[in-house]
Design a protein around this motif. Structure first.
Motif: not given
Length: 212
Positions: A94-96, A103-105, A126-130
């Motif tokens: 998803p895009r911020h 906050e997006a960083k 599932r992994a947490d990504v930018e």
């Protein structure tokens, strides 16, 4: 104003309550109104204070040392059994709402990824990504011995933080235990004190109220 009753004032040579230099030591000073329980309460309070002063730092050190050894051992085990592996995004992240912002960083989104496990088989998780990463982008994930995506090994900063947390809890635990012990002891002694005053008054009151 004439006829007005003046407010009560202490005698000039008597220090006002709260300013007496020995007010805190009244339980050990001779006083016709002091009872044995008053002196006992003072000694108990002093004993609890000394015990807390000795036990609190000792508990803080002992618990902190035990916690440090535990987390240090855990970190070493995690470093041996966890591996940093490349993973490929299965779909776009998803895009911020505010791209490029602070906050997006810091924001991370859980996204399905595909990677190779320790046994060489293809796996997904599932992994947490930018934010904003497109499908087929490559990221690094931590994988445990069972082939599951997991957290990275504990860092030195995390070990210190968790150790300090347990040490502070141990210190506060001893202090609160001492306060509770003092409160319970004071309550028992004061009830005993009041019972003693009631008994003394019961013996004295008839002489005061006896008709002449």
């Amino acid at each position: 104003m004439a006829g007005e009753i003046p407010r009560a004032q202490p005698p000039p040579d008597v220090p006002a309550p709260g300013r007496h230099p020995h007010l805190l030591l009244w339980r050990w000073r001779r006083n016709p109104l002091r009872r044995r329980t008053d002196r006992l309460e003072g000694w108990v309070a002093l004993g609890i204070l000394l015990a807390v002063l000795v036990a609190a730092p000792a508990a803080m050190f002992a618990v902190g040392d035990t916690a440090y050894r535990h987390y240090r051992s855990t970190a070493e085990h995690e470093a041996r059994t966890r591996d940093h592996r490349p993973a490929v995004l299965v779909h776009d992240a998803p895009r911020h709402p505010e791209p490029g912002s602070d906050e997006a960083k810091k924001t991370r989104y859980p996204v399905k990824v595909r990677f190779t496990g320790p046994d060489g088989t293809a796996r997904t998780g599932r992994a947490d990504v930018e934010p904003g990463l497109s499908a087929d982008s490559t990221v690094l994930v931590w994988v445990d011995a069972a082939g599951e995506i997991t957290e990275p090994p504990l860092t030195s900063e995390q070990i210190r933080s968790r150790t300090m947390g347990w040490a502070i809890l141990a210190f506060l635990g001893v202090v609160l235990t001492g306060l509770a012990a003092h409160a319970a002891t004071a309550l028992v002694l004061r009830r005993r004190n009041l019972a003693g005053w009631d008994a003394a008054w019961a013996a004295t009151a008839p002489r005061w109220s006896r008709s002449p």
